[in-house]
Design a protein around this motif. Structure first.
Motif, short mmCIF file in Angstrom:
data_model
loop_
_atom_site.label_atom_id
_atom_site.label_comp_id
_atom_site.label_asym_id
_atom_site.label_seq_id
_atom_site.Cartn_x
_atom_site.Cartn_y
_atom_site.Cartn_z
N SER A 16 -18.75 -36.21 34.16
CA SER A 16 -17.35 -35.77 33.64
C SER A 16 -17.25 -34.07 33.11
O SER A 16 -15.55 -33.82 33.12
CB SER A 16 -17.15 -36.58 33.16
N GLY A 17 -17.89 -33.27 32.85
CA GLY A 17 -18.16 -31.97 32.67
C GLY A 17 -16.73 -32.16 30.95
O GLY A 17 -17.23 -32.97 30.20
N GLY A 18 -16.68 -30.75 30.98
CA GLY A 18 -16.34 -30.07 29.72
C GLY A 18 -17.34 -30.03 28.50
O GLY A 18 -18.63 -30.21 28.91
N ASP A 19 -16.85 -29.90 26.62
CA ASP A 19 -17.56 -29.30 25.44
C ASP A 19 -18.40 -30.28 25.15
O ASP A 19 -18.98 -30.09 24.07
CB ASP A 19 -17.03 -28.45 25.20
N GLY A 20 -18.20 -31.62 25.68
CA GLY A 20 -18.02 -32.68 24.08
C GLY A 20 -19.63 -32.80 24.31
O GLY A 20 -20.44 -32.20 25.29
N PRO A 22 -23.26 -33.95 25.38
CA PRO A 22 -23.52 -35.20 27.11
C PRO A 22 -24.16 -36.63 26.46
O PRO A 22 -24.72 -36.67 25.23
CB PRO A 22 -25.31 -33.60 27.03
N LEU A 23 -24.11 -36.81 27.18
CA LEU A 23 -24.47 -38.40 27.54
C LEU A 23 -24.71 -38.70 28.33
O LEU A 23 -24.19 -38.52 29.48
CB LEU A 23 -22.82 -39.01 26.85
N VAL A 24 -26.07 -39.11 28.67
CA VAL A 24 -26.54 -39.63 30.37
C VAL A 24 -26.94 -40.75 30.17
O VAL A 24 -26.93 -41.61 29.75
CB VAL A 24 -27.66 -38.85 30.79
N LEU A 25 -26.25 -42.17 31.63
CA LEU A 25 -25.89 -43.35 31.04
C LEU A 25 -26.64 -43.74 32.30
O LEU A 25 -26.63 -43.14 33.77
CB LEU A 25 -24.51 -43.51 31.20
N ARG A 46 -13.43 -37.30 26.20
CA ARG A 46 -14.05 -36.47 24.53
C ARG A 46 -15.39 -36.42 24.91
O ARG A 46 -15.90 -35.43 24.25
CB ARG A 46 -14.24 -38.05 24.03
N PHE A 47 -16.67 -36.81 25.94
CA PHE A 47 -17.70 -36.61 26.16
C PHE A 47 -17.89 -35.75 27.03
O PHE A 47 -17.08 -36.93 28.32
CB PHE A 47 -18.69 -37.67 25.59
N ARG A 48 -19.13 -35.56 27.83
CA ARG A 48 -20.45 -34.83 28.74
C ARG A 48 -20.55 -36.40 29.05
O ARG A 48 -22.00 -36.05 29.30
CB ARG A 48 -20.28 -33.64 29.34
N ILE A 49 -20.42 -36.86 29.68
CA ILE A 49 -20.69 -37.56 30.49
C ILE A 49 -21.25 -37.80 31.95
O ILE A 49 -21.01 -37.21 33.33
CB ILE A 49 -19.99 -39.17 31.17
N ILE A 50 -22.72 -37.98 32.22
CA ILE A 50 -23.34 -38.08 33.30
C ILE A 50 -24.05 -39.59 33.90
O ILE A 50 -24.79 -39.19 33.10
CB ILE A 50 -24.49 -36.02 33.25
N LEU A 85 -28.54 -28.52 34.84
CA LEU A 85 -27.43 -28.85 34.28
C LEU A 85 -26.85 -28.11 33.12
O LEU A 85 -26.66 -27.62 32.75
CB LEU A 85 -26.80 -30.11 34.25
N GLU A 86 -28.80 -27.52 32.75
CA GLU A 86 -28.58 -26.45 31.70
C GLU A 86 -28.00 -26.94 30.56
O GLU A 86 -27.71 -26.93 29.42
CB GLU A 86 -27.57 -25.02 31.91
N ILE A 87 -28.97 -28.84 30.52
CA ILE A 87 -28.46 -29.60 29.38
C ILE A 87 -29.65 -29.81 28.52
O ILE A 87 -30.55 -30.59 29.31
CB ILE A 87 -28.06 -30.44 29.72
N GLU A 88 -30.07 -28.62 27.45
CA GLU A 88 -31.11 -29.17 27.07
C GLU A 88 -31.39 -30.53 25.93
O GLU A 88 -32.85 -30.74 26.07
CB GLU A 88 -31.25 -27.56 26.23
N GLU A 89 -30.13 -30.74 25.47
CA GLU A 89 -30.26 -31.81 24.47
C GLU A 89 -29.54 -32.68 25.02
O GLU A 89 -27.77 -32.47 25.03
CB GLU A 89 -30.04 -31.85 23.19
N ALA A 90 -29.12 -34.67 25.35
CA ALA A 90 -28.77 -34.91 25.37
C ALA A 90 -28.60 -36.74 24.40
O ALA A 90 -29.51 -36.85 24.47
CB ALA A 90 -28.35 -35.62 26.67
N VAL A 91 -27.29 -37.58 24.17
CA VAL A 91 -28.05 -38.66 23.88
C VAL A 91 -27.97 -38.93 25.27
O VAL A 91 -27.11 -38.67 26.27
CB VAL A 91 -26.19 -39.25 24.02
N VAL A 92 -29.34 -40.71 25.34
CA VAL A 92 -29.72 -41.21 26.28
C VAL A 92 -29.68 -42.47 26.62
O VAL A 92 -29.50 -42.66 25.61
CB VAL A 92 -31.21 -40.32 26.87
N GLY A 93 -28.38 -42.82 27.52
CA GLY A 93 -28.48 -44.42 26.60
C GLY A 93 -28.83 -45.94 28.81
O GLY A 93 -28.68 -44.19 29.56
N GLY A 94 -29.47 -46.78 28.08
CA GLY A 94 -29.54 -47.33 29.26
C GLY A 94 -29.52 -48.16 29.77
O GLY A 94 -29.63 -49.09 27.92
#
Ligand code: MLT
Length: 264
Positions: A16-20, A22-25, A46-50, A85-94
């Protein structure tokens, strides 16, 4: 839907992009990234959802040797995607199998996990009986394709009140349409997944647990036990939802998710 070539295979994902934050689902079995459409649509600004289609599912190319696939291999692909995607840390949801992948990712790369969302999932390994069932399911897929198994699995995914909803049925069966190799690989991976229960008390990442009150695959009792074991974990039980709680009760799921993410 963009894609990256990872491990020699095309991996499709939404971003979803943006500066929010990062959340990987990560979707469950046998589904695809579009399971998370209600979350991307409501919260993607609101959040960058991948959201990847895990290997073999949806538009992502599958493992060449399904009989050797493991949950850890899904986790490696997800981390490689974060790297690209150069994302070092993300909230990880599964959700469900996606939760098994989240546990694996946390075990392998704890510093990459800012927070955890465990939806309709469980920490334990398969029992002997569950492994036998998966073996029978693999036999069925090899012999006759996915159609009959898809219907059997579908009957357990939704709360009883939602099973008869024709729109949901069409949507969910569509999400479950994949080549046999995707089913075979995921069943193999789940059969061999390790027991994450001993690790729960050492989880340091803030954790949200969500479960549908009518989930018959990973019922609320399992979610409550995880809540007791993971330090500081928060549990939300969604009324009227089954195993696909994010799809069955999207507004309540999104509210819980947005509140949790708002605290980072
Ligand atoms: C899932 O939804 O991912 C599966 O039901 C998990 C499982 O079969 O263990």
């Amino acid at each position: 839907m963009p894609s990256e070539r990872i491990g020699g295979r095309e991996l499709h994902y939404e971003d979803s992009g943006g500066d929010g934050i990062p959340l990987v689902l990560l979707h469950g079995f046998p589904l695809r990234g579009a399971l998370w459409d209600p979350q991307v649509e409501a919260l993607g600004g609101r959040f960058r959802i991948i959201v990847p289609d895990l290997p073999g599912f949806g538009r992502s190319e599958g493992p060449e040797e399904p009989e050797r696939w493991r949950v850890g291999a899904y986790a490696e692909v997800v981390v490689e995607l974060l790297d690209r995607l150069e994302i070092e840390e993300a909230v990880v949801g599964g959700l469900s199998m996606g939760g098994y992948v989240a546990f694996s990712l946390l075990r392998r790369y704890p510093t990459r996990v800012l927070g955890l969302v465990l939806a309709d999932t469980q920490p334990g390994a398969d029992s002997i009986e569950a492994r036998r069932t998966r073996e029978a399911q693999q036999e069925q897929v090899r012999a006759e394709g996915i159609a009959a198994l898809r219907e059997t699995l579908y009957q357990r995914l939704l709360a009883p009140k939602n099973l008869g909803d024709p729109m949901l049925r069409e949507k969910v069966l569509g999400l479950m349409e994949h080549p046999p190799a995707a089913y075979l690989a995921a069943l193999e991976a789940m059969k061999h997944r390790p027991d994450s229960t001993p690790e729960l008390s050492r989880i340091q990442a803030p954790t949200l647990i969500v479960v549908g009150e009518d989930d018959v695959i990973t019922p609320p009792a399992i979610a409550k036990a995880m809540e007791r074991s993971i330090p500081g974990a928060r549990l939300v039980v969604l009324e009227g939802a089954g195993h696909l709680s994010n799809l069955e009760e999207p507004a309540a799921f999104n509210e819980a998710l947005a509140t949790f993410l708002g605290e980072f």
